[in-house]
Scaffold this motif. Structure first.
Motif, mmCIF file in Angstrom:
data_model
loop_
_atom_site.group_PDB
_atom_site.id
_atom_site.type_symbol
_atom_site.label_atom_id
_atom_site.label_comp_id
_atom_site.label_asym_id
_atom_site.label_seq_id
_atom_site.Cartn_x
_atom_site.Cartn_y
_atom_site.Cartn_z
ATOM 1 N N MET A 97 0.842 -1.172 0.000
ATOM 2 C CA MET A 97 0.000 0.000 0.000
ATOM 3 C C MET A 97 0.894 1.244 0.000
ATOM 4 O O MET A 97 1.303 1.717 1.056
ATOM 5 N N PRO A 98 1.216 1.736 -1.170
ATOM 6 C CA PRO A 98 2.136 2.870 -1.256
ATOM 7 C C PRO A 98 1.490 4.163 -0.761
ATOM 8 O O PRO A 98 0.273 4.326 -0.796
ATOM 9 N N ASN A 99 2.322 5.066 -0.288
ATOM 10 C CA ASN A 99 1.921 6.403 0.131
ATOM 11 C C ASN A 99 0.947 6.430 1.302
ATOM 12 O O ASN A 99 0.217 7.401 1.464
ATOM 13 N N ILE A 100 0.909 5.381 2.114
ATOM 14 C CA ILE A 100 0.067 5.377 3.310
ATOM 15 C C ILE A 100 0.956 5.246 4.534
ATOM 16 O O ILE A 100 1.828 4.384 4.602
ATOM 17 N N VAL A 101 0.723 6.149 5.491
ATOM 18 C CA VAL A 101 1.405 6.064 6.774
ATOM 19 C C VAL A 101 0.325 6.001 7.847
ATOM 20 O O VAL A 101 -0.605 6.808 7.850
ATOM 21 N N GLY A 135 8.128 10.958 13.842
ATOM 22 C CA GLY A 135 9.493 10.478 13.676
ATOM 23 C C GLY A 135 9.875 10.040 12.277
ATOM 24 O O GLY A 135 10.868 9.331 12.120
ATOM 25 N N GLU A 136 9.118 10.433 11.272
ATOM 26 C CA GLU A 136 9.448 10.073 9.896
ATOM 27 C C GLU A 136 8.794 11.060 8.943
ATOM 28 O O GLU A 136 7.887 11.795 9.314
ATOM 29 N N SER A 137 9.269 11.061 7.716
ATOM 30 C CA SER A 137 8.723 11.978 6.719
ATOM 31 C C SER A 137 7.315 11.548 6.307
ATOM 32 O O SER A 137 7.057 10.369 6.072
ATOM 33 N N VAL A 138 6.427 12.517 6.222
ATOM 34 C CA VAL A 138 5.070 12.261 5.740
ATOM 35 C C VAL A 138 4.766 13.108 4.501
ATOM 36 O O VAL A 138 3.635 13.153 4.046
ATOM 37 N N ARG A 139 5.797 13.740 3.957
ATOM 38 C CA ARG A 139 5.607 14.600 2.781
ATOM 39 C C ARG A 139 4.945 13.820 1.647
ATOM 40 O O ARG A 139 5.417 12.768 1.226
ATOM 41 N N GLY A 140 3.805 14.312 1.193
ATOM 42 C CA GLY A 140 3.093 13.704 0.087
ATOM 43 C C GLY A 140 2.371 12.410 0.429
ATOM 44 O O GLY A 140 1.805 11.767 -0.451
ATOM 45 N N ASP A 143 -0.422 9.833 2.424
ATOM 46 C CA ASP A 143 -1.797 9.752 2.887
ATOM 47 C C ASP A 143 -1.712 9.208 4.312
ATOM 48 O O ASP A 143 -1.410 8.039 4.519
ATOM 49 N N VAL A 144 -1.959 10.059 5.299
ATOM 50 C CA VAL A 144 -1.752 9.723 6.703
ATOM 51 C C VAL A 144 -3.076 9.354 7.367
ATOM 52 O O VAL A 144 -4.083 10.038 7.190
ATOM 53 N N SER A 148 1.960 16.467 4.521
ATOM 54 C CA SER A 148 1.258 15.251 4.113
ATOM 55 C C SER A 148 0.192 15.653 3.095
ATOM 56 O O SER A 148 -0.312 16.772 3.115
ATOM 57 N N SER A 149 -0.140 14.739 2.186
ATOM 58 C CA SER A 149 -1.121 15.099 1.164
ATOM 59 C C SER A 149 -2.531 15.066 1.719
ATOM 60 O O SER A 149 -3.391 15.837 1.299
ATOM 61 N N ARG A 150 -2.785 14.181 2.693
ATOM 62 C CA ARG A 150 -4.126 14.055 3.261
ATOM 63 C C ARG A 150 -4.006 13.427 4.642
ATOM 64 O O ARG A 150 -3.210 12.509 4.848
#
Length: 182
Positions: A1-5, A45-50, A52-53, A82-84
């Motif tokens: 699942m890319p781009n999901i944190v 503690g990590e990058s969320v740039r771009g 979907d959080v 974050s993008s969203r």
């Protein structure tokens, strides 16, 4: 699942871990602590740039502390580009304060606290809310962002049927009149 944190607030880490395991994701790194004056501090503690959080934080237990922690986490992710940001709130805080139901001369001074919480979540930067079994569906109308109100009844019924041998002879008791309707 890319781009999901997926992040867990401190209200129910076990639930967050189960969701992460089910999705095949690792929980994102976040550190929450209290200063000596009881202010809440959150460090992502990590990058969320771009990215979907999703932040899982329930509104039960220490309600005010958990709500403030959620608001800070949302805002931290938003200002970190974050993008969203989706807040997953299984138990929506202040949901029982969803209307002015006071009677008498002081009724105009009764707050609608569920609306205030909705405003705070939006101002903090939430783009989407996922919650369960709202006290009243009208709370969804307090938001200017999408709200998904999920219902636990199907899962609860399945659990009862699978785990209680004599489920046909059981009685289910509600804590209040609203729950009895459900």
């Amino acid at each position: 699942m890319p781009n999901i944190v997926l992040f867990s607030g401190s209200s129910h880490h076990d639930l967050s871990q189960r969701v992460a395991d089910r999705l095949g994701l690792e929980l994102g790194k976040v550190v929450t602590k209290k200063f000596s004056n009881q202010e809440t501090s959150v460090e992502i503690g990590e990058s969320v740039r771009g990215e979907d959080v999703y932040i899982i934080q329930s509104g039960c237990g220490e309600i005010n502390d958990n709500l403030m922690e959620l608001l800070i986490m949302i805002n931290a992710c938003k200002i970190a580009s974050s993008s969203r940001v989706t807040a997953v709130i299984p138990c929506f805080p202040y949901a029982r304060q969803d209307k002015k139901d006071k009677v008498g001369k002081n009724c105009s001074r009764a707050p609608i606290s569920a609306k205030l919480v909705a405003n705070m979540l939006s101002v903090a930067g939430a783009d989407h809310i996922i919650t369960m079994d709202l006290h009243a569906s009208q709370i969804q109308g307090f938001f200017d962002i999408p709200v998904d109100n999920l219902y636990a009844e199907p899962a609860v019924l399945q659990w009862i049927k699978e785990n209680i041998p004599e489920w046909r002879n059981c009685i289910i008791v509600s804590p209040d009149a609203g729950g009895a309707k459900r």
